[in-house]
Structure formats: C-alpha cells, structure tokens
Design a protein around this motif. Structure first.
Motif, PDB file in Angstrom:
ATOM      1  N   TYR A  97     -14.873 -10.656  54.259  1.00  0.00           N
ATOM      2  CA  TYR A  97     -14.849 -12.281  54.495  1.00  0.00           C
ATOM      3  C   TYR A  97     -14.237 -12.960  53.254  1.00  0.00           C
ATOM      4  O   TYR A  97     -13.806 -12.236  52.452  1.00  0.00           O
ATOM      5  CB  TYR A  97     -16.271 -12.861  54.921  1.00  0.00           C
ATOM      6  N   ALA A 157     -14.523 -15.328  57.952  1.00  0.00           N
ATOM      7  CA  ALA A 157     -12.897 -15.133  58.454  1.00  0.00           C
ATOM      8  C   ALA A 157     -12.097 -13.977  57.807  1.00  0.00           C
ATOM      9  O   ALA A 157     -12.724 -13.540  56.459  1.00  0.00           O
ATOM     10  CB  ALA A 157     -12.087 -16.333  58.231  1.00  0.00           C
ATOM     11  N   ASP A 158     -11.376 -13.380  58.233  1.00  0.00           N
ATOM     12  CA  ASP A 158     -10.623 -12.192  57.952  1.00  0.00           C
ATOM     13  C   ASP A 158      -9.864 -12.438  56.537  1.00  0.00           C
ATOM     14  O   ASP A 158      -8.861 -13.202  56.407  1.00  0.00           O
ATOM     15  CB  ASP A 158      -9.518 -11.475  58.922  1.00  0.00           C
ATOM     16  N   PHE A 216      -6.523 -15.128  56.306  1.00  0.00           N
ATOM     17  CA  PHE A 216      -6.853 -16.501  56.039  1.00  0.00           C
ATOM     18  C   PHE A 216      -6.215 -17.291  54.879  1.00  0.00           C
ATOM     19  O   PHE A 216      -6.109 -16.453  53.899  1.00  0.00           O
ATOM     20  CB  PHE A 216      -8.435 -16.493  55.814  1.00  0.00           C
ATOM     21  N   TYR A 270     -15.227 -21.524  62.020  1.00  0.00           N
ATOM     22  CA  TYR A 270     -15.682 -20.550  61.320  1.00  0.00           C
ATOM     23  C   TYR A 270     -16.920 -20.957  60.830  1.00  0.00           C
ATOM     24  O   TYR A 270     -17.246 -22.182  60.526  1.00  0.00           O
ATOM     25  CB  TYR A 270     -14.666 -20.401  60.041  1.00  0.00           C
TER      26      TYR A 270
END
Length: 373
Positions: free
Chosen positions: A18, A203-204, A208, A235
């Motif tokens: 993340y 989030a990736d 992001f 998110y």
C-alpha cells in the motif's frame, strides 16, 4: 505480548504493498534535537470509503502504539484508541460530521534512540457491551495525552491490558495497518524522525499518484495543485502528523511545585539562606523532570525564582498581601519567550563535554545570576 508485538504480527498477516508517503505542507521542517524538542503524534484524519455501510453494524477504530525513550525507560509504550464512539455517539450519528486531530501521545521530550510508531484502522462488529468497553479504554489512554506524563504512567499497564483485550475481542475487519521505526539519520543509513504529515492509503503503491496529495485544514486532498485539490475519497486511509515543538503551554498541570514553593517562602521569611537553599533544591528537581525539555526547565526555574523573590519582598513588608493567583506558575512561564530562552542556553547545550548534571548546574547559575529574564 506487548501492543507493539501485536501490531507487528498483524502487519505480517495483513500487509499489502500500500501507499506510505510524506506529504508536503506549510509546516516548517524542524530537525529533532535531543533534549530540546518535544515529540507528539496526532491522527489528523481517518477515512473509510464505505463508512455509511460499515457504521450500521461496525465501529471504526484507529488503534495506535508509540514506543520511545521516556526518562530511564528506553522503550516506553504509549497506546491510544481513537474513534467516533469515544464521543459517545449513537449508531445513527456515526459517519456524520468531521473528526480531526486526535492526540495519540502527550508532548514527550525527544531523547533520540529508537521511536516506533504502529497503527491500525479497524472496524469492530458492534456488540451491546462494546461502546462501554471502548469508552473505558479510551478514558484510560487519554490520561497519557494530557498533563504530566510521568505522573500518569502508573496506569499505563492497565491501559495496555485493556487495549489488548479490545484488540482480541469480537469480530473485526482489518482495513489498514502501519508500522515504522525511526532511528539515526538518513545520510548514515538510518531513518530520520522528521516532523510533518504522512499518509497511509489502501491503494496500489505502484499506480497511486502521491505527488497529487496535499493537506488542507488537517484533511487529505487530491488534485493537480493545492488550490484545486479536493478531499480524497474511494480509499481507506489514515493521515498522521508528527509534531515537533520547542515548548509547551500547559503548566497549569504542574501545580506540584506550589507546595514546594510555599515551603521555601516559609523558610525564607525567617532565614533567607535556608529559603534560598530550598528554592535551589526545587529548581534542581525541575531539571530532573522527565516531562520537560531544557528550554522549559529553564523557563520553569526562572519563574520559580521570580515568584519566590516577589513573595518574599511583599511579605517582608508589614500589612502587604500576596495575590492568591493559583495559576502563577503557568502565567509566569508562558510570559517567558521560549525562543529567547533557547538562544540564551544554546551555548551550554552545544558543549559536548557537559553531562546532564553539568548542564543543569550551568543553566541554574545563569538563572540565579539573572542572566535569563
């Protein structure tokens, strides 16, 4: 198992790649200096993307633990629980309004060494007993975020125990987990502790666009620039603020010096030498305080000296009455400009040949000689 170990295990089980990123803001960047700055961690904002749906049957909670040097303890653990139910809201009210800037720690003098920060954004299944249990744990932890930390640490074991029970109790959804340890400096291979905002976002990290993140009014924003940025949605995230402070302004909690001052004055009225000796003992006790930086120790010692001299002067005059202002310490300390005091004592603090006792002796000599006003 300690709170920190609990977080490490949770991180190992739930961790994904993340987003973790510092966020620029208008806060002045300050290099933490040992014994000269306070550290405080705030949860500026927490956000669940499905908050309304979750709040029907879940309680959102951010559980945190900070481990750092305090006094003689190189790994003092400071836990906290933050969430809307700490405000005693009913389920129908959850998810409404704005909740910002939870203080997760007290103002703690920075003494270098290792600083570990752990936090988890969780959603617990609502149960009949849960709100009372959460409120109780939060009330205990809140004692550790105000006043003199050294006087409330006796309850920290109860706080840790209560929070451990909370972590293990009932069903929960784990939305986000964070752990980081700060020690040394970046240039030498360490991880520097710096003040400012940082965010943890579900989030990736590879996709992001962190450069589009901004902070406005303690809230996380996303956009092409700070003017057009809007609140980040879609998110789960936690926004934190590491605060670096030169001084504190809550000396109304330090009223234990009042009785010591009364003793010094009582002796000083009949024997000035004995009164002066007690005053110096009180000031030495200030410099042994785990709750204050050198700047504030100097301000408190100076305030004590001024109050002592003024009361002795008034009471030595027949018929004179001294003001019964119970906030005299807070008023006098706040009146002393911390920036000026910092400049006055900086040569002493910069002398690497001085230990803590020698530093205290030199600064107290400056106070007694009225070199600090």
């Amino acid at each position: 198992m300690s709170i920190l170990d609990w977080f490490k295990n949770l991180f190992a089980k739930e961790a994904k790649h993340y987003v973790f990123t510092p966020i620029s803001s208008d806060i002045e960047t300050i290099e933490f200096k040992e014994g000269q700055h306070y550290f405080r961690l705030r949860l500026a904002e927490m956000f669940l993307k499905n908050d309304r749906k979750l709040f029907r049957s879940y309680v959102p909670v951010v559980s945190s633990s900070v481990q750092l040097q305090f006094g003689s303890n190189a790994a003092q653990e400071l836990p906290y629980i933050a969430g809307p139910l700490t405000l005693a809201l009913d389920e129908a009210s959850l998810g409404k309004g704005v909740q910002l800037n939870y203080s997760l720690t007290n103002l703690v003098p920075y003494h270098g060494g290792n600083v570990a920060i752990s936090a988890a954004l969780l959603a617990y299944v609502t149960k009949d007993y849960f709100q009372e249990f959460l409120s109780m744990s939060n009330s205990i932890a809140t004692l550790l975020t105000i006043g003199q930390l050294s006087t409330t640490l006796k309850v920290v074991d109860s706080a840790v125990s209560g929070m451990q029970d909370l972590f293990d109790a009932g069903d929960k959804e784990i939305h986000l987990v964070f752990h980081n340890e700060y020690s040394g400096t970046d240039s030498l291979g360490g991880v520097s502790l710096q003040n400012g905002y940082f965010a943890v976002i579900a989030a990736d990290a590879a996709k992001f666009e962190t450069e589009k993140l901004f902070v406005k009014d303690s809230q996380l924003q996303f956009g092409e620039d700070s003017q057009s940025a809007k609140p980040l949605t879609g998110y789960d995230y936690m926004l934190f603020l590491i605060e670096a402070a030169l001084y504190r302004d809550d000396f109304r909690y330090f009223d234990d010096y009042n009785s010591l001052m009364d003793t010094a004055i009582e002796k000083g009225m009949t024997n000035k030498t004995e009164g002066d000796a007690i005053l110096k003992t009180v000031m030495l006790a200030v410099f042994k305080s785990d709750d204050l930086t050198y700047v504030d120790k100097t301000r408190v010692a100076t305030a004590l000296k001024k109050e002592y001299e003024e009361r002795i002067s008034f009471q030595s005059k027949l018929g004179s009455k001294v003001s019964k202002n119970t906030q005299w310490l807070n008023d006098r300390v706040v009146a002393l400009d911390p920036e000026v005091v910092s400049r006055q004592i900086s040569p002493v603090l910069a002398d690497e040949n001085l230990n803590a006792a020698a530093i205290a002796d030199k600064i107290l000599a400056m106070v007694m000689n009225a070199e600090i006003e």
